[in-house]
Design a protein around this motif. Structure first.
Motif, PDB file in Angstrom:
ATOM      1  N   PRO A 110       0.814  -1.227   0.000  1.00 53.78           N
ATOM      2  CA  PRO A 110       0.000   0.000   0.000  1.00 53.78           C
ATOM      3  C   PRO A 110       0.848   1.279   0.000  1.00 53.78           C
ATOM      4  CG  PRO A 110      -0.726  -1.515   1.733  1.00 53.78           C
ATOM      5  CD  PRO A 110       0.561  -2.059   1.184  1.00 53.78           C
ATOM      6  N   ALA A 111       2.121   1.174   0.340  1.00 51.49           N
ATOM      7  CA  ALA A 111       2.982   2.360   0.373  1.00 51.49           C
ATOM      8  C   ALA A 111       3.498   2.741  -1.013  1.00 51.49           C
ATOM      9  CB  ALA A 111       4.165   2.114   1.307  1.00 51.49           C
ATOM     10  N   SER A 112       3.293   1.870  -1.989  1.00 51.25           N
ATOM     11  CA  SER A 112       3.856   2.084  -3.327  1.00 51.25           C
ATOM     12  C   SER A 112       2.763   2.360  -4.350  1.00 51.25           C
ATOM     13  CB  SER A 112       4.625   0.830  -3.760  1.00 51.25           C
ATOM     14  OG  SER A 112       5.024   0.910  -5.113  1.00 51.25           O
ATOM     15  N   GLU A 113       3.121   3.103  -5.400  1.00 55.48           N
ATOM     16  CA  GLU A 113       2.274   3.139  -6.590  1.00 55.48           C
ATOM     17  C   GLU A 113       2.183   1.722  -7.159  1.00 55.48           C
ATOM     18  OE1 GLU A 113       0.486   5.235  -8.315  1.00 55.48           O
ATOM     19  OE2 GLU A 113       0.882   7.060  -7.206  1.00 55.48           O
ATOM     20  N   SER A 114       1.113   1.429  -7.869  1.00 59.74           N
ATOM     21  CA  SER A 114       0.994   0.124  -8.518  1.00 59.74           C
ATOM     22  C   SER A 114       1.085   0.288 -10.032  1.00 59.74           C
ATOM     23  CB  SER A 114      -0.338  -0.530  -8.155  1.00 59.74           C
ATOM     24  OG  SER A 114      -0.387  -0.812  -6.777  1.00 59.74           O
ATOM     25  N   PHE A 115       1.599  -0.746 -10.659  1.00 64.94           N
ATOM     26  CA  PHE A 115       1.794  -0.764 -12.111  1.00 64.94           C
ATOM     27  C   PHE A 115       1.311  -2.110 -12.618  1.00 64.94           C
ATOM     28  CE2 PHE A 115       4.862   1.955 -10.102  1.00 64.94           C
ATOM     29  CZ  PHE A 115       4.949   3.070 -10.921  1.00 64.94           C
ATOM     30  N   TYR A 116       0.688  -2.137 -13.792  1.00 66.19           N
ATOM     31  CA  TYR A 116       0.212  -3.421 -14.291  1.00 66.19           C
ATOM     32  C   TYR A 116       1.400  -4.241 -14.804  1.00 66.19           C
ATOM     33  CZ  TYR A 116      -2.498  -7.049 -16.475  1.00 66.19           C
ATOM     34  OH  TYR A 116      -3.019  -8.280 -16.802  1.00 66.19           O
ATOM     35  N   GLY A 117       1.762  -5.257 -14.034  1.00 61.35           N
ATOM     36  CA  GLY A 117       2.882  -6.140 -14.376  1.00 61.35           C
ATOM     37  C   GLY A 117       2.682  -7.435 -13.610  1.00 61.35           C
ATOM     38  N   MET A 118       3.296  -8.511 -14.062  1.00 61.78           N
ATOM     39  CA  MET A 118       3.125  -9.829 -13.439  1.00 61.78           C
ATOM     40  C   MET A 118       1.640 -10.226 -13.458  1.00 61.78           C
ATOM     41  SD  MET A 118       5.842  -9.695 -10.231  1.00 61.78           S
ATOM     42  CE  MET A 118       4.911  -8.674  -9.088  1.00 61.78           C
ATOM     43  N   GLY A 119       0.892  -9.728 -14.436  1.00 58.47           N
ATOM     44  CA  GLY A 119      -0.520 -10.106 -14.579  1.00 58.47           C
ATOM     45  C   GLY A 119      -1.438  -9.522 -13.534  1.00 58.47           C
ATOM     46  N   ARG A 120      -0.956  -8.548 -12.777  1.00 53.94           N
ATOM     47  CA  ARG A 120      -1.802  -7.883 -11.780  1.00 53.94           C
ATOM     48  C   ARG A 120      -1.237  -6.497 -11.474  1.00 53.94           C
ATOM     49  NH1 ARG A 120       1.119  -8.089  -6.940  1.00 53.94           N
ATOM     50  NH2 ARG A 120       2.487  -9.884  -6.685  1.00 53.94           N
ATOM     51  N   MET A 121      -1.965  -5.726 -10.668  1.00 57.40           N
ATOM     52  CA  MET A 121      -1.457  -4.425 -10.260  1.00 57.40           C
ATOM     53  C   MET A 121      -0.378  -4.671  -9.204  1.00 57.40           C
ATOM     54  SD  MET A 121      -2.885  -2.219 -12.196  1.00 57.40           S
ATOM     55  CE  MET A 121      -2.699  -0.604 -11.433  1.00 57.40           C
ATOM     56  N   ALA A 122       0.863  -4.377  -9.558  1.00 61.42           N
ATOM     57  CA  ALA A 122       2.011  -4.754  -8.735  1.00 61.42           C
ATOM     58  C   ALA A 122       2.770  -3.517  -8.261  1.00 61.42           C
ATOM     59  CB  ALA A 122       2.957  -5.640  -9.544  1.00 61.42           C
ATOM     60  N   SER A 123       3.352  -3.633  -7.082  1.00 58.78           N
ATOM     61  CA  SER A 123       4.233  -2.570  -6.586  1.00 58.78           C
ATOM     62  C   SER A 123       5.539  -2.592  -7.356  1.00 58.78           C
ATOM     63  CB  SER A 123       4.571  -2.805  -5.114  1.00 58.78           C
ATOM     64  OG  SER A 123       3.420  -2.892  -4.361  1.00 58.78           O
ATOM     65  N   SER A 124       6.162  -1.433  -7.403  1.00 60.90           N
ATOM     66  CA  SER A 124       7.483  -1.349  -8.026  1.00 60.90           C
ATOM     67  C   SER A 124       8.319  -0.364  -7.253  1.00 60.90           C
ATOM     68  CB  SER A 124       7.363  -0.867  -9.469  1.00 60.90           C
ATOM     69  OG  SER A 124       6.601  -1.778 -10.203  1.00 60.90           O
ATOM     70  N   ILE A 125       9.606  -0.580  -7.306  1.00 64.89           N
ATOM     71  CA  ILE A 125      10.508   0.379  -6.666  1.00 64.89           C
ATOM     72  C   ILE A 125      11.558   0.842  -7.667  1.00 64.89           C
ATOM     73  CG2 ILE A 125      12.007  -1.427  -5.649  1.00 64.89           C
ATOM     74  CD1 ILE A 125      12.192   0.683  -3.220  1.00 64.89           C
ATOM     75  N   GLU A 126      11.752   2.159  -7.691  1.00 61.92           N
ATOM     76  CA  GLU A 126      12.727   2.779  -8.596  1.00 61.92           C
ATOM     77  C   GLU A 126      14.018   2.992  -7.806  1.00 61.92           C
ATOM     78  OE1 GLU A 126      11.634   4.349 -11.963  1.00 61.92           O
ATOM     79  OE2 GLU A 126      13.792   4.066 -12.144  1.00 61.92           O
ATOM     80  N   ILE A 127      15.081   2.323  -8.226  1.00 61.29           N
ATOM     81  CA  ILE A 127      16.404   2.501  -7.611  1.00 61.29           C
ATOM     82  C   ILE A 127      17.208   3.411  -8.541  1.00 61.29           C
ATOM     83  CG2 ILE A 127      18.491   1.337  -6.758  1.00 61.29           C
ATOM     84  CD1 ILE A 127      16.037   0.344  -5.283  1.00 61.29           C
ATOM     85  N   PRO A 128      17.636   4.568  -8.043  1.00 68.92           N
ATOM     86  CA  PRO A 128      18.308   5.517  -8.953  1.00 68.92           C
ATOM     87  C   PRO A 128      19.642   4.983  -9.474  1.00 68.92           C
ATOM     88  CG  PRO A 128      18.388   6.296  -6.664  1.00 68.92           C
ATOM     89  CD  PRO A 128      17.526   5.074  -6.665  1.00 68.92           C
ATOM     90  N   GLU A 129      19.953   5.332 -10.713  1.00 69.63           N
ATOM     91  CA  GLU A 129      21.255   4.947 -11.286  1.00 69.63           C
ATOM     92  C   GLU A 129      22.117   6.195 -11.391  1.00 69.63           C
ATOM     93  OE1 GLU A 129      21.161   2.505 -14.801  1.00 69.63           O
ATOM     94  OE2 GLU A 129      23.329   2.671 -15.086  1.00 69.63           O
ATOM     95  N   LYS A 130      23.237   6.164 -10.759  1.00 67.64           N
ATOM     96  CA  LYS A 130      24.113   7.339 -10.672  1.00 67.64           C
ATOM     97  C   LYS A 130      24.496   7.841 -12.068  1.00 67.64           C
ATOM     98  CE  LYS A 130      27.596   8.856  -7.367  1.00 67.64           C
ATOM     99  NZ  LYS A 130      28.623   8.441  -6.404  1.00 67.64           N
ATOM    100  N   GLY A 131      24.299   9.138 -12.284  1.00 61.96           N
ATOM    101  CA  GLY A 131      24.719   9.731 -13.560  1.00 61.96           C
ATOM    102  C   GLY A 131      23.782   9.445 -14.717  1.00 61.96           C
ATOM    103  N   VAL A 132      22.704   8.732 -14.463  1.00 63.39           N
ATOM    104  CA  VAL A 132      21.771   8.384 -15.543  1.00 63.39           C
ATOM    105  C   VAL A 132      20.472   9.149 -15.324  1.00 63.39           C
ATOM    106  CG1 VAL A 132      20.403   6.523 -16.563  1.00 63.39           C
ATOM    107  CG2 VAL A 132      22.792   6.114 -15.906  1.00 63.39           C
ATOM    108  N   ASP A 133      20.139  10.045 -16.239  1.00 60.91           N
ATOM    109  CA  ASP A 133      18.929  10.849 -16.047  1.00 60.91           C
ATOM    110  C   ASP A 133      18.115  10.978 -17.332  1.00 60.91           C
ATOM    111  OD1 ASP A 133      20.479  12.527 -17.522  1.00 60.91           O
ATOM    112  OD2 ASP A 133      20.357  14.231 -16.133  1.00 60.91           O
ATOM    113  N   PHE A 134      18.350  10.082 -18.284  1.00 56.85           N
ATOM    114  CA  PHE A 134      17.646  10.228 -19.566  1.00 56.85           C
ATOM    115  C   PHE A 134      16.160   9.955 -19.442  1.00 56.85           C
ATOM    116  CE2 PHE A 134      18.770   5.726 -19.586  1.00 56.85           C
ATOM    117  CZ  PHE A 134      17.648   5.120 -20.144  1.00 56.85           C
ATOM    118  N   TYR A 135      15.721   9.337 -18.342  1.00 53.08           N
ATOM    119  CA  TYR A 135      14.284   9.101 -18.152  1.00 53.08           C
ATOM    120  C   TYR A 135      13.725   9.956 -17.017  1.00 53.08           C
ATOM    121  CZ  TYR A 135      16.363   5.732 -14.879  1.00 53.08           C
ATOM    122  OH  TYR A 135      17.126   5.139 -13.903  1.00 53.08           O
TER     123      TYR A 135
END
Lengths: 390, 390
Positions: A110-135
């Motif tokens: 419940p603390a996370s946004e959900s995204f449709y993946g794994m065939g259901r609304m699933a939590s996801s976590i974004e881990i930042p990549e150093k020096g990468v900001d193209f997205y």
């Protein structure tokens, strides 16, 4: 003091209570950490520590066992307030689906946004990549993602697709644009590239830097034969997807958007299941698509090929190796990418080597990472910067 | 048989296994029932029976206690396969948020789509209303919902909003349209009206029937002061929302869309918290908005007004009663609606009576239902069919 202020005071108290209630399954932010950008609240965990380990927390006084499934399963520990928490191993940068496992049931956190993946609304976590900001969203002209309904004669129903149009599309009614049709993976749908993939932000940034031509990107639902749950990999699913593309989606886009309609200005690409669709449907439809991109597909072997039989490109697409020159003439770009930690990596490299040995022109790229969205975001970045350049 | 077919066969097996895995937290469809349209899979529960009771099911062999929170809390029973199920009381038609409660933790049901409500990604179930199809997709010309980023000087960051444009907007570059700014409730965000509210489908149907003028509808995030979690009801939240509207959102829309910019062609409306924002910010900004709609707001009393003090419109908005004629001259439409089972119903009726007694012109409507989306969909339908008609 008038009633407005009284009411506002009361409502503020209620809001605070609401926030307490809303936050009641999660606890305070962990020290020396950043809440993940994928969180609902920017003041609670999951939070990412400097070493890229993640602290997850959930309030569940009555649960017997609470875990986090982040590929690896982590048992959480309960404190005397009933708050369970765990600090994971350092994580690979990128966007990871995960589950909260409460007494054996995998659910979205419940603390996370959900995204449709794994065939259901699933939590996801974004881990930042150093020096990468193209997205990451920047102060550049922004395009638009539009949601459209079209009627499918294949499924005999209304279906939704998303369309990215580049900055300036709305105001310049005379310009026409090439189109990329981009497909999600298994257990995902049209939301994948729009949300997890950050297609709009990646393209806005690429276009602002002059690295990609302006283009339209169409994100359709590739689960054609059996609806949302899957079916894209089956023979029936592949055939249905091919018909859906040629009979419904492409005509709908060409009718409703300012498109360049020559074959060379139309590309098909996709990830995993969508990469398989791009290979089979794309190579069988070179009267539709002038460029093809295959990201992290399992067709070449590995985890999606338990038969262990070697991939025989010539049998799959007759002439692909023996008449490679005729494919070279038709294909403006034949692009294959894969993650370097993906079980599909070695099989993909081997297939690409055979293609190239037979004279087939292939642009190959690999990126650090497993079978995940960080590799696919980089694949889109790379593909979009190479396609329609002639 | 070539490898394509072998691989496809293998992949089909994997897909089937995946589907089994995906479906492992849910069981088979209940007899004589329809899966809810809000389900992920159209072949599993939750399913709606003819009497509008709902069967929920979840596989949780290791859980001690599993419940469904659908306003009322329902205990589920476990069978010998570890599948918990319950058949609820008959439900009121409409769109209801609900939670799966596993050993005391409220989470989204993996069998359902999730919607941002209650301050988190929440499950919802759509209970059909007999003879009511104004929010069902039909074979009519369809408009578009676009997702846009704008930079907010109030929050000093990029924010997202959704914009509905009517059928024909893209192809007729000369026509200009009036604009409704529509706000979600507390614990919701810009997704509320786009997803739960079905704004696009309602407007497409209204326009096709000739019941509403073509218009643009802007769905912004009203949680301005403290980000997503809340804050819209506080004094700071109200002031921040007012500034966000006038300094950022309206200029952004007028710059990027073909809008009619006279005050009479601009409306503000909203539900619950958004209704409060429409009342205070709307009535204080009659140099911006020519029409105002207040759906199910708690400002008039009831559940959001525990002080018990009577609502004094004249103190809240000086002149609203004593100089009602000047408001009548400025307001093309002053619309108030509420659900007939909402605790706010009697208070709202009382306030409307006072408004009307003082000579203020109010269009009042009530609909069967509590503080829920079915009332708000009907409010939008009604409001959109009345606004900009002069």
């Amino acid at each position: 003091m008038n009633i407005k202020h009284e009411i506002i005071k009361c409502l503020t108290v209620i809001s605070a209570l609401c926030l307490f209630f809303i936050g009641s399954t999660t606890a305070q932010l962990f020290e020396n950490s950043q809440p993940a950008t994928t969180n609902i609240s920017k003041t609670t965990c999951p939070c990412v520590l400097e070493n890229l380990s993640v602290v997850f927390q959930v309030k569940a006084p009555e649960a017997k066992k609470v875990q986090i499934d982040l590929g690896k399963m982590y048992d959480m520990d309960k404190d005397d307030q009933g708050i369970w928490s765990v600090n994971t191993n350092p994580q690979v940068p990128g966007f990871h689906y995960y589950s909260l496992v409460i007494d054996g049931v995998k659910v979205a956190d419940p603390a996370s946004e959900s995204f449709y993946g794994m065939g259901r609304m699933a939590s996801s976590i974004e881990i930042p990549e150093k020096g990468v900001d193209f997205y990451e969203i920047k102060d550049v002209p922004h395009g638009t993602i539009s949601s459209k309904y079209y009627f499918s004669k294949v499924t005999n129903g209304w279906r939704r697709l998303f369309v990215y149009t580049p900055p300036g599309y709305d105001t310049n009614s005379k310009e026409k644009y090439p189109v990329v049709y981009i497909q999600h993976g298994g257990g995902e749908d049209e939301r994948g590239w729009a949300e997890q993939g950050k297609t709009d932000i990646i393209l806005d940034n690429l276009i602002a830097e002059g690295k990609a031509n302006k283009m339209i990107i169409v994100m359709a639902n590739g689960n054609v034969s059996v609806g949302r749950g899957g079916g894209g990999y089956s023979s029936a699913g592949m055939a249905a997807f091919k018909e859906e593309m040629s009979s419904n989606i492409i005509p709908f886009i060409d009718k409703n958007y300012c498109t360049l309609t020559e074959v060379k200005n139309r590309a098909l690409c996709g990830l995993s299941m969508g990469g398989g669709q791009s290979f089979y449907v794309g190579l069988e439809s070179l009267d539709y698509f002038g460029s093809i991109g295959i990201f992290s597909s399992g067709i070449f072997g590995g985890i999606n090929n338990p038969s262990g039989k070697e991939f025989d490109a010539e049998k799959e697409i007759p002439g692909l190796l023996s008449k490679s020159e005729s494919f070279n003439q038709k294909l403006k770009l034949f692009y294959i990418s894969v993650g370097e930690q993906d079980p599909r990596f070695e099989y993909t490299k081997k297939a690409v080597k055979k293609f190239q040995y037979s004279g087939l022109k292939v642009e190959f790229a690999s990126f650090p990472g497993d079978h995940e969205w960080q590799v696919w975001r980089k694949s889109l970045y790379d593909f979009a910067s190479k396609v329609f350049k002639y």
